[in-house]
Motif scaffolding. Structure first.
Motif: not given
Length: 202
Positions: A124-134, A68-74, A86-90, A83-84
């Protein structure tokens, strides 16, 4: 934690079918929407521990909201949210591959699906705590950059092989179709000849 609460409150105050039902329940029972949310989370946690279908529920949590969030982002012009997710799906894909090959061992871990759900929520956490980005920046991206040339080579070979197989299959199908057409024409000509000679034979 504050970022989580901000997102939760933002969701509860938004206008959507879920919050509309929560508002109706609040008006009838007096139970506030935030309390309903906590009750729902408690039920989900108990389901993970004692209930059936924990694997399906965990997969839905890790898929539906991010989709849902990916569709909203598109649909937005801001590229950061693209990017956030896309990184999550990777990370999700990488985790799914690891899980597939280690499933026989993971089944012995107590409360595995509860831990998996917590991991996906962290991703999928918001902000700097986003585990996918880490995870992406610390592990997946460096590993990809290190082996990017080899991965590209394997991917190109796989695409080339797939194209060759597809082309060969298309040639075989075309040849078979031509043969069937020729056989049908020959059979039709035989029936025409038989029909033309039968009156004279009588």
């Amino acid at each position: 934690m504050a970022a989580y609460m901000e997102k939760i409150n933002e969701f509860l105050e938004s206008d959507n079918p879920v919050t509309k039902q929560m508002t109706v329940l609040q008006q009838k029972s007096g139970v506030k929407k935030i309390q309903q949310f906590y009750a729902f989370v408690g039920i989900v946690l108990l389901w993970f521990v004692f209930g059936f279908g924990a694997s399906l529920l965990c997969s839905l949590i890790g898929f539906i909201y991010p989709a849902y969030r990916s569709l909203k982002a598109l649909e937005t012009s801001d590229g950061d949210d693209d990017r956030v997710w896309l990184v999550y799906w990777v990370v999700y894909s990488f985790f799914s591959i690891v899980e597939f090959f280690s499933d026989i061992f993971l089944g012995w871990i107590p409360f595995y699906y509860l831990l998996k759900c917590a991991f996906l929520i962290w991703c999928m956490a918001p902000g700097a705590a986003n585990g996918s980005l880490i995870l992406y920046n610390r592990f997946i991206r460096p590993m990809f950059k290190k082996h990017e040339a080899q991965i590209d080579q394997v991917a190109n070979k796989a695409v080339s092989s797939a194209q060759e197989v597809s082309s060969e299959a298309q040639n075989i199908a075309t040849s078979a179709a031509d043969q069937m057409t020729e056989m049908a024409i020959q059979e039709g000509l035989k029936h025409v000849k038989k029909g033309a000679t039968s009156p004279s034979d009588e």
